[in-house]
Design an enzyme around this catalytic site. Structure first.
Site, PDB file in Angstrom:
ATOM      1  N   CYS A  48      -5.080  12.319  11.917  1.00 55.75           N
ATOM      2  CA  CYS A  48      -5.589  11.009  11.547  1.00 55.75           C
ATOM      3  C   CYS A  48      -5.710  10.514  13.224  1.00 55.75           C
ATOM      4  O   CYS A  48      -5.403  10.966  14.141  1.00 55.75           O
ATOM      5  CB  CYS A  48      -4.873  10.154  10.685  1.00 55.75           C
ATOM      6  SG  CYS A  48      -3.583   9.474  11.323  1.00 55.75           S
ATOM      7  N   LYS A  75       0.881  -1.354  -0.006  1.00 54.41           N
ATOM      8  CA  LYS A  75      -0.179  -0.059   0.087  1.00 54.41           C
ATOM      9  C   LYS A  75       0.939   1.284   0.134  1.00 54.41           C
ATOM     10  O   LYS A  75       0.605   2.203  -0.783  1.00 54.41           O
ATOM     11  CB  LYS A  75      -0.996   0.062   1.260  1.00 54.41           C
ATOM     12  CG  LYS A  75      -1.649   1.353   1.507  1.00 54.41           C
ATOM     13  CD  LYS A  75      -2.495   1.211   2.876  1.00 54.41           C
ATOM     14  CE  LYS A  75      -1.808   1.587   4.000  1.00 54.41           C
ATOM     15  NZ  LYS A  75      -1.467   2.992   4.405  1.00 54.41           N
ATOM     16  N   ASN A  76       2.042   1.264   0.976  1.00 55.52           N
ATOM     17  CA  ASN A  76       2.620   2.547   1.053  1.00 55.52           C
ATOM     18  C   ASN A  76       3.567   2.877  -0.166  1.00 55.52           C
ATOM     19  O   ASN A  76       4.350   3.956  -0.051  1.00 55.52           O
ATOM     20  CB  ASN A  76       3.462   2.496   2.523  1.00 55.52           C
ATOM     21  CG  ASN A  76       2.300   2.515   3.537  1.00 55.52           C
ATOM     22  OD1 ASN A  76       1.067   2.901   3.062  1.00 55.52           O
ATOM     23  ND2 ASN A  76       2.784   2.440   4.808  1.00 55.52           N
ATOM     24  N   ARG A 106      -0.380  14.592  12.602  1.00 58.00           N
ATOM     25  CA  ARG A 106       0.114  14.311  11.528  1.00 58.00           C
ATOM     26  C   ARG A 106       0.367  15.877  10.643  1.00 58.00           C
ATOM     27  O   ARG A 106      -0.158  16.090   9.481  1.00 58.00           O
ATOM     28  CB  ARG A 106      -0.754  13.504  10.469  1.00 58.00           C
ATOM     29  CG  ARG A 106      -1.086  12.070  10.981  1.00 58.00           C
ATOM     30  CD  ARG A 106      -0.169  11.381  11.305  1.00 58.00           C
ATOM     31  NE  ARG A 106       0.534  10.600  10.094  1.00 58.00           N
ATOM     32  CZ  ARG A 106       0.129   9.531   9.480  1.00 58.00           C
ATOM     33  NH1 ARG A 106      -1.064   9.154   9.851  1.00 58.00           N
ATOM     34  NH2 ARG A 106       0.594   9.313   8.218  1.00 58.00           N
ATOM     35  N   ASP A 161       4.736   0.775  11.931  1.00 56.53           N
ATOM     36  CA  ASP A 161       3.525   0.124  11.362  1.00 56.53           C
ATOM     37  C   ASP A 161       3.273  -1.139  12.022  1.00 56.53           C
ATOM     38  O   ASP A 161       2.427  -1.889  11.970  1.00 56.53           O
ATOM     39  CB  ASP A 161       3.379   0.061   9.885  1.00 56.53           C
ATOM     40  CG  ASP A 161       3.340   1.576   9.477  1.00 56.53           C
ATOM     41  OD1 ASP A 161       3.434   1.724   8.188  1.00 56.53           O
ATOM     42  OD2 ASP A 161       2.883   2.277  10.241  1.00 56.53           O
ATOM     43  N   ARG A 180      -8.538  -0.862   4.693  1.00 53.34           N
ATOM     44  CA  ARG A 180      -7.638   0.277   3.902  1.00 53.34           C
ATOM     45  C   ARG A 180      -6.329  -0.413   3.617  1.00 53.34           C
ATOM     46  O   ARG A 180      -5.407   0.075   2.582  1.00 53.34           O
ATOM     47  CB  ARG A 180      -7.087   1.416   4.923  1.00 53.34           C
ATOM     48  CG  ARG A 180      -8.470   2.406   5.162  1.00 53.34           C
ATOM     49  CD  ARG A 180      -8.180   3.568   5.966  1.00 53.34           C
ATOM     50  NE  ARG A 180      -6.965   4.120   5.236  1.00 53.34           N
ATOM     51  CZ  ARG A 180      -6.168   4.888   6.202  1.00 53.34           C
ATOM     52  NH1 ARG A 180      -6.442   5.009   7.320  1.00 53.34           N
ATOM     53  NH2 ARG A 180      -5.055   5.433   5.680  1.00 53.34           N
TER      54      ARG A 180
END
Ligand code: EPZ
Length: 419
Positions: free
Chosen positions: A118, A24-25, A123, A308, A400
């Site tokens: 978030c 994803k990143n 952030r 993460d 997500r």
């Protein structure tokens, strides 16, 4: 957002083999980067995630034609119709801030609303703003809207980041690739996803050197062309699957994974008592022995232990006899899995950036709430190891970053269903 839940029957060992989907990143900044060339790009191994669909909606709102072709997403950015991202879209996904550098790089103009904070904390984007300003951008903040303009040709700059921000490194790369000068980013983020972005951009004709080190050098070029590029495997999803084997005392083979991106993560699983054998594009993990507590685990920028993976490891440390300490050095508010894990019977005290886990007691199923992407994944792992049934709500957070996590785990012997 419909409040779907995952229902998890705990106590079953994870075993078998599973393919790790694209990162994803890496996919998100690469999708933004397709704006930089007025032609077609094909991004292969692009994961089917809600954040990826959100990025494609942003691309379409800017005039791109996007379509999924199997495991790839094809983007035609020939004719862009605008340089503005709506507040609603920005609020949907705060990592949309990476579109700023891409839109400026192509159109030299961009308007977008300030990305909200978030679940992990405020952030801020001050490092993005100061870096782009050094490149010559004029950025005006007006009632929550960023109005940005970049001179016709960027003549390069030396930009020193106060901290190795992943997003800021990406945004500066995207804004600097088209220009005439040389831009040097010092104290750049070194994450593998930065290397992947640079791989795609260089495939499009950019001249970027040093990605993956603390000094990235971008030599501006006149224009870019489209390219076909394969996204790297998702090292956080790989760690999550490894966590599923660890919390259930199972064993697992991961396929299509890059162990060389995961040294710090692999060594944490080994410290916790798992046997981990990387070979070629696979990793074998076995957790037959009882897990060990980890005296002190600190998160850090790459190549340190990734933030993460911190909630994932917190979940598995609830099973490790003894006291483990986690120090979260990246985000202000990243222990949000702790109170939900306590509802399952975990003994966790979190204060500021330090959490202490007294592991070893069996967890028992309960109703818990996902508060963000990786905390949600941690709750699923804890549910796998708890006695009885655990329900995890707010599954949209998990969607997500994970392609159908429930079917991935069910295929490995777990009992997880969505309802
Ligand atoms: C990226 O976020 C990832 N997201 C995050 O993954 C990941 O946790 C993070 O990098 C760290 O590795 C994507 O790639 C889409 P940062 P990013 O800028 O770029 C502070 C997930 O779960 N900071 O490296 O936003 C910031 O507050 C997500 O997949 C500033 O102070 O991370 C944080 O404390 C979560 N000012 C630290 O730096 C700035 O201008 C690291 O942030 C920018 C950042």
């Amino acid at each position: 957002m419909t409040n779907t839940k995952l229902y998890i029957e705990g106590g079953r060992k994870i075993s078998g083999e599973i393919r790790v989907h694209g990162a994803k990143n890496s996919a998100l900044p690469i999708l933004a980067a397709t704006l930089l060339n007025p032609s077609v790009s094909v991004i292969e191994n692009c994961p089917a995630l809600s954040d990826v669909y959100a990025s494609c909606r942003i691309l379409s709102s800017l005039g791109c034609r996007c379509r999924r072709v199997g495991d790839a997403v094809e983007i035609d950015a020939s004719d862009l119709s605008g340089c503005e991202i709506s507040e609603q879209m920005m609020r949907q996904m705060r990592s949309s801030i990476v579109f700023l550098g891409a839109i400026l790089g192509r159109l030299r103009r961009c308007r977008l609303s300030f990305p909200g904070g978030c679940e992990l904390g405020p952030r801020p984007i001050d490092i993005h703003i100061s870096g782009l300003t050094k490149l010559g951008a004029r950025i005006i903040e007006d009632h929550g809207v960023l109005d940005c303009a970049l001179p016709e040709t960027v003549s390069g700059a030396v930009i020193n980041l106060p901290l190795p921000s992943v997003g800021a490194t990406e945004n500066i790369m995207l804004a600097a690739v088209i220009g005439s000068g040389e831009t040097v980013i010092q104290n750049a983020a070194r994450e593998p996803e930065i290397v992947d972005l640079s791989g795609y951009l260089n495939a499009c004709g950019a001249k970027i050197a040093g990605a993956g080190t603390s000094t990235v050098v971008i030599t501006g070029v006149k224009a870019l062309h489209g390219a076909k590029y394969r996204v790297m495997p998702d090292r956080i999803v790989a760690a999550t699957y490894m966590g599923a084997a660890a919390v259930t005392g199972g064993e697992l083979i991961l396929r299509d994974v890059r162990a060389q991106d995961m040294h710090s993560t692999i060594s944490v699983f080994e410290q916790a008592g798992c046997s981990v054998y990387p070979y070629n594009d696979r990793i074998f993990i076995s957790a037959k022995k009882p897990l060990n507590a980890i005296k002190t685990l600190r998160t850090a920028p790459y190549p340190g232990f990734p933030t993460d993976c911190q909630p994932i490891v917190m979940a598995l440390l609830t099973r490790a006899k003894g006291a483990s300490v986690i120090v979260e050095n990246i985000f202000e508010n990243r222990f949000r899995a702790a109170p939900e894990l306590r509802r399952l019977g975990a003994d966790i005290k979190a204060e500021g950036r330090v959490a202490v886990i007294e592991g070893g007691k069996r967890l028992s199923g309960a109703a818990v709430v996902a508060t963000d992407l990786r905390a949600g994944a941690a709750l699923v792992l804890a549910g796998l190891s708890a006695d009885g049934t655990t329900t995890v709500s707010n599954v949209h957070y998990i969607d997500r970053g994970y392609e159908q996590l429930e079917s991935a785990l069910t295929g490995l012997g777990a009992r997880v269903r969505r309802g």
